[in-house]
Design an enzyme around this catalytic site. Structure first.
Site, short mmCIF file in Angstrom:
data_model
loop_
_atom_site.label_atom_id
_atom_site.label_comp_id
_atom_site.label_asym_id
_atom_site.label_seq_id
_atom_site.Cartn_x
_atom_site.Cartn_y
_atom_site.Cartn_z
N HIS A 61 -9.22 10.70 4.90
CA HIS A 61 -8.70 11.85 5.63
C HIS A 61 -9.75 12.94 5.82
O HIS A 61 -9.47 13.98 6.39
CB HIS A 61 -7.47 12.42 4.91
CG HIS A 61 -6.33 11.45 4.86
ND1 HIS A 61 -6.26 10.45 3.91
CD2 HIS A 61 -5.23 11.30 5.64
CE1 HIS A 61 -5.17 9.74 4.11
NE2 HIS A 61 -4.53 10.23 5.15
N HIS A 94 0.85 -1.20 0.00
CA HIS A 94 0.00 0.00 0.00
C HIS A 94 0.87 1.24 0.00
O HIS A 94 1.92 1.28 0.65
CB HIS A 94 -0.90 0.03 1.24
CG HIS A 94 -1.65 1.32 1.40
ND1 HIS A 94 -2.69 1.67 0.57
CD2 HIS A 94 -1.48 2.36 2.25
CE1 HIS A 94 -3.14 2.86 0.92
NE2 HIS A 94 -2.42 3.31 1.93
#
Length: 756
Positions: free
Chosen positions: A696, A643
């Site tokens: 986020h 990732h």
């Protein structure tokens, strides 16, 4: 000699800004209370520097989220969708940084990328075709006057026009060239207002100059600064560079009518040779970046003073400066009570670097500085030996062969085997690893560390969290599960605690983005695995389900890049040591029945040299093989995931494919999905999971929104290669928004599966 600080940490000595901001987000305090916290922090930061004797103190380096976003707002670069929310000035700003979902509308946040070669994330400004760039704000002048009222003269900083243009995203038909004249005019207005305010020095940060610059770039820079510098009168202008050298534009730079030029002598490999070869004008100040603003090791006074002496012998008027903003190091060592005095003697955080600047200044002004106690103590420190060498680590590394970097069979054959082995549906759903860490989770970990609960009690609590997490994922029908990582603090710190060679701080927080702070461990010595790290938790989670449970690891490059690295050995050697330690963990997970193992390399792009000519030899030639070393020993049926976080991946697609992972997940939710085009152009072999929504931001994506995103992805990615997942871990999110978002994600994947 005078001293200068490019910028100072803004989060406060104990993360006061983070906590105040998060209270505001939760509506626990008012905007006025948040603004007051900012004012109190600025006062402390300025006075700290003044008391340390710093001559050039910065203002406007404080931000409630990001300095580049502040600069964009200062010059009116605010997309219409945020203006149309009709929120307050503060809330409009925060909507750009975090997104907004409420009574006034629903907008995503602006894109977020890594700030050059650091772990700090900046917000990418968006310029629309009808954006009117002009001086629109007062923040730099207000903060200058605020410092002035405290009896402190400062140099306000803003991101320079060239770097701003290079980092903006232009969303319409127009390009950056169409806005140059307007930007010049806006910066001219800024200089004029600075002079009217009585500001003596203005700092323009131009870190983009340390990247490769061609003749068009140089012409653009000359055009910008020739235009608005010609109109300056009383204020002096400092152009500040950092993170490297300015080899392509140095000769032009020193000819422009700047009053000061800031150069990085730490990361700027060719900075000294440029000055030596081409000279430096007598009518300018050289702000010499000789105190490292990115690492926490003490400055080598002898080396620094030798450089200063050589510069002064050339008749150069020097100001001793940090190499970059101190934003990238922790605030102070004063709160570190557990590290030994010996360990602490080697470290200098932001406050301690101010002391180093003061001591170096005094030594540089003393012809007999070698007799001074501060100099002798520093020489003794660097002459001493640290306990950091491991014969076993070096022997094992010497036995690594080329075959240890190669996994067999080739990836396409492995992918065929894995599809048969796992029997997953099209567009398999998964998450990146972590689930929300509630107050109860953090309290459990804290209680165990303090000795308030037993290890058995600590583990029992975590096992209950894992069981609930597994059941939730099964209930909403996620295909590949994770255990939630309730036992982990920071993803790098957690692994470092099980590795030899690491040291850990208590309060050494560094801002990563917005209110997100990390506490990087320190690589003190040679690295090795002391014990199994994740096996117990992953094996337990797998025992709870018949579905596939991913093992979750952090990769060697990220562990190094998100730690404070050693300066006595090469980055290559450090990464290779860590890779062998992670390899041991990968093989242990496989032995314990974990069939999918994710080795996160979130920070792979982060330390990529800023100049393309250095990419291979100075980084990729060893960083990519180090990742392969971690997983080359597993069976063909074991699937390796990796990732990567917010960064610019498009220019290193072949290198990412060369990592030889089976699946890669990465951020795409805040970007314009250009990376998808790049994947297709390079015939990317690795299966991919571009993030379908932004973790986020607190906003919840709808099913239709995710379906539309997946359709876009399918225009560039083959059906049999696309995974469906959020764009990063869910640690920082709340439970309700996480659960709703994941339910929508799974529903969207099922809709796509049922389409012809």
């Amino acid at each position: 000699m005078k001293t200068s600080v490019i910028g100072f940490p803004r989060i406060g000595t104990l993360r006061e800004l983070k906590f105040a901001s998060e209270k505001y987000f939760k509506k626990e305090i008012t905007a006025d209370e948040l603004l007051q916290t900012g004012k109190e922090l600025r006062k402390i930061h300025w006075n700290t520097q003044k008391e340390a004797g710093i001559d050039f103190i910065s203002s406007n380096d404080f931000s409630f989220y990001d300095i580049l976003l502040d600069t964009a707002v200062l010059f009116g670069i605010v997309p219409k969708r945020y203006k149309e929310l009709n929120l307050s000035e503060l809330d409009t700003y925060l909507a750009m940084a975090r997104g907004y979902q409420g009574a006034s509308g629903d907008v995503k946040a602006l894109a977020m990328k890594k700030w050059f070669n650091t772990n700090y994330h900046y917000i990418v400004p968006e310029v629309e075709d009808d954006t009117e760039i002009k001086l629109s704000g007062n923040k730099p002048f207000e903060q200058y006057n605020e410092a002035k009222s405290l009896g402190i003269e400062t140099k306000p900083i803003v991101i320079g026009a060239y770097t701003l243009l290079k980092l903006c995203r232009f969303t319409g038909e127009k390009s950056s060239n169409d806005f140059v004249d307007a930007l010049i005019s806006a910066y001219q207005s800024y200089v004029k207002k600075a002079e009217e305010t009585g500001i003596s020095w203005i700092q323009f940060d131009e870190p983009a100059l340390v990247r490769d610059t061609d003749s068009e770039d140089i012409a653009l820079f000359n055009k910008i600064y020739s235009a608005f510098l010609s109109s300056k009168n009383s204020s002096k202008v400092l152009v500040q560079t950092y993170f490297g050298d300015v080899r392509d534009i140095y000769e032009d730079l020193i000819k422009l009518p700047f009053d000061g030029i800031g150069l990085d002598f730490i990361e700027g490999k060719e900075t000294f040779s440029l000055v030596e070869k081409h000279g430096f004008p007598e009518d300018k100040l050289l702000f010499a970046g000789l105190v490292n603003g990115k690492n926490i090791w003490r400055n080598n006074y002898d080396k620094t003073l030798q450089t200063l002496t050589r510069l002064q012998k050339k008749g150069i008027n020097c100001v001793l400066s940090t190499s970059c903003s101190l934003l990238h190091v922790p605030y102070t060592t004063k709160h570190e009570t557990k590290l030994s005095a010996n360990h602490l003697s080697y470290f200098a955080f932001a406050e301690e670097k101010l002391c180093e600047l003061a001591e170096l200044k005094a030594l540089a002004e003393n012809a007999n500085y070698k007799n001074e106690a501060s100099y002798q103590a520093n020489v003794k420190l660097f002459a001493g030996e640290r306990d950091c060498y491991s014969e076993d680590v070096h022997k094992r590394l010497s036995l690594v062969t080329e075959s240890d970097y190669t996994r067999s069979p080739e990836r396409r054959k492995r992918q065929e085997l894995q599809k048969k082995e796992f029997g997953l549906p099209e567009f398999p759903t998964t998450t990146i690893g972590s689930f929300p860490q509630t107050r109860e989770v953090k309290a459990n970990r804290s209680a165990f560390r303090k000795g308030d609960i037993t290890e058995a009690e600590y583990k029992e609590f975590n096992k209950k969290q894992i069981a609930d997490c597994v059941k939730f994922q099964e209930d909403i029908d996620i295909d590949v599960l994770v255990h939630g990582e309730y036992e982990r603090n920071d993803m790098v710190e957690y692994f470092g605690e099980a590795l030899g060679g690491f040291l850990f701080t208590e309060k050494a927080w560094v801002q990563s983005y917005g209110t997100r702070c990390v506490k990087p461990p320190v690589i003190w010595g040679d690295v090795y695995r002391k014990k199994a790290i994740t096996v117990e938790w992953s094996a337990y989670a797998q025992s709870l389900t018949k579905r596939i449970m991913k093992g979750m690891l952090t990769g060697p490059v990220t562990i190094l890049n998100w730690s404070f690295p050693r300066e006595d050995i090469s980055i290559k050697e450090s990464i290779s040591q860590i890779a062998l330690a992670i390899r041991d963990e990968v093989l242990d997970l496989e032995k314990n029945g974990i069939k999918i193992i994710q080795i996160d390399e979130a920070a792979l792009r982060e330390k990529l040299p800023l100049r393309k000519s250095d990419w291979q030899k100075e980084y990729l030639d060893f960083a990519i093989p180090a990742f392969r070393l971690t997983h080359s020993g597993v069976r063909p049926e074991t699937q390796i995931h990796t990732h990567m976080c917010y960064s610019e991946f498009t220019d290193i697609i072949p290198a990412i494919d060369n990592m030889d992972a089976d699946v890669i997940t990465f951020e795409a939710s805040r970007s314009d999905l250009q990376i998808l085009t790049a994947l297709k152009e390079h015939n990317f072999e690795t299966e991919v999971g571009p993030g379908v929504y932004d973790i986020h931001s607190p906003r919840v994506p709808s099913v239709d929104e995710i379906v539309a995103t997946l359709h876009t992805m399918l225009s560039k990615i083959d059906r049999d290669k696309l995974w469906v997942n959020p764009d990063c871990g869910l640690k920082t999110r709340g439970i309700p928004e996480t659960e709703e978002s994941l339910k929508n994600m799974v529903a969207a994947a099922k809709i796509i599966r049922n389409e012809a």
